[in-house]
Scaffold this active site. Sequence first.
Site, PDB file in Angstrom:
ATOM      1  N   SER A 268     -25.507-116.138  -1.835  1.00  0.00           N
ATOM      2  CA  SER A 268     -26.493-115.381  -0.908  1.00  0.00           C
ATOM      3  C   SER A 268     -25.494-114.621   0.143  1.00  0.00           C
ATOM      4  O   SER A 268     -24.497-114.972   0.409  1.00  0.00           O
ATOM      5  CB  SER A 268     -27.427-115.993   0.104  1.00  0.00           C
ATOM      6  N   LYS A 269     -26.248-113.596   0.832  1.00  0.00           N
ATOM      7  CA  LYS A 269     -25.363-112.959   1.591  1.00  0.00           C
ATOM      8  C   LYS A 269     -24.816-113.820   2.898  1.00  0.00           C
ATOM      9  O   LYS A 269     -23.943-113.733   3.489  1.00  0.00           O
ATOM     10  CB  LYS A 269     -26.304-111.703   2.189  1.00  0.00           C
ATOM     11  N   ARG A 270     -25.716-114.640   3.200  1.00  0.00           N
ATOM     12  CA  ARG A 270     -25.239-115.620   4.331  1.00  0.00           C
ATOM     13  C   ARG A 270     -24.250-116.319   3.912  1.00  0.00           C
ATOM     14  O   ARG A 270     -23.364-116.833   4.714  1.00  0.00           O
ATOM     15  CB  ARG A 270     -26.693-116.640   4.543  1.00  0.00           C
TER      16      ARG A 270
END
Length: 509
Positions: A268-270
């Site tokens: 994920s972008k996180r």
Amino acid sequence: MCSMNTQVRVRFAPSPTGGLHIGGVRTVLFNYLFAKKHKGTFVLRIEDTDQSRFVAGAEEYIFQCLAWCGLNPDESVLKPGEYAPYRQSERKAIYWQYAQQLIAQGHAYYAFDTPEELEKMREQHKSEQNPTPQYNHSLRKHMRNSLTMSEQEVAAALTNNTPFVIRLKVPENRLLSLQDMIRGEVTFDTNLVDDKVLLKADGMPTYHLAVVVDDYLMKISHAFRGEEWLPSAPIHLLLWEYLGWQDAMPQWAHLPLILKPDGHGKLSKRDGDRLGFPVFAMNWEDPKTKELNKGFKEIGFLPEAFINMLALLGWNDGSGQELFSLDELIQQFDISRVHKGGAKFDYEKAKWFNHQYIQKLEHSALLEAVSPFVPSAFHGETKLMERVLPLIKDRLTLLSDIWEQSHFFFTNPEKIDTEAIQSKWDEAKKAFYVSLINAFEQMSTWNEAAIEATFNDVVANHAIKKGEVMLPFRIMLVGGKFGPGVFAIADLITKENCIKRIQNALQQL
Ligand code: GLU
């Protein structure tokens, strides 16, 4: 191998809602490679029917990313072919017509339930076995829809403009199968599928209706998309069947997820923020929150390296080869060799690809590629950069490493690591550098070999070991214990600067 009797037409169908994740770029890449290999057409369709998720600039950004990657579509909003429009929000009337057809045939129905009624249904039917009750073949019997209401009631509701959605009437007890080019046969039980909304209260279709209608109308022959769309496949299979288009249904391939480096869950972008690497192709700044997510481009990747790295996330040609040009990928790519299992993202490996591609790049191309990473004040110094690049090229993993590796050629070091010199500093050494300055001043030809020869002479005259004075010399010139060959550095910074830097260091010691 699949049969290629039909004209190959593939599509990438993003919803323009934010940054383009590397999973999306890999979907583009596999579509593109397949299209080029089979002399087909690569279509880009903008799936923007969810108005609540509209994000300004997101569509343009997708085009910029694809252009940077060199994976430009053959047909798109920017290059309309015979199936225009390529933006779903402009095709509203088309979907409406098919939704009506499905209702007329008894495969879809109007549902007038208010949000409160839906909430009540969920509360009432909630149980331990069924914590989130679905609007499905069983519960629809208890709801306000054209299946439970009389014809007059429905007609009245429609004339009164009562808000409604159109839902798919998913049949009970059917097993639906899909022949996936990667996964083989995948079977779904319709009892587990709810009556998905096909057309929303705002008159826009949902993804499910729009994707099937457009894949049909745009004559898509092969549909490759991320594994996360597999649960939607039974809905699509029903629509292809109910609309009578089964024979024209594309061949499907659901691509494996790109996983976090530890293999636990989707990247994920996180994860990127947390682990310090990009997950988007290019910088994406959320127009509302102003949050900036770094992209592979801006962090210093060459598009060719980025593409090569992505191709191997879930695919290989079986030979162990890792470096492929785009042309080679087109030749070698085989969708049926894509793995079923998720592909772990490895940033170190991604950087390895970039390093390899930087080494292969021609000089003029490298000069151009690094220039965005060189402070603008030094953009005029192309001649010097041309001479610097061969010396430091092998030290570049990211294009953005350029300034860290080369700034000392262009400007005097701001700080000198005097501590590293001081521990072994004495009068004898000081005397050596004073003589070195004198000797340098007398040199008429300034080049790498001549500088080293002079240096060696001064070493000989001082009964000092060359090894002892080399490192301080480097530190004086570049500021620290780094950089390429020190005589090459001395040559390029000019005699005058070389002497100045030694003098400057002597003052600080
Ligand atoms: N609009 C979907 C997305 O955002 C497309 C999925 C598909 O390719 O069917 O990814």
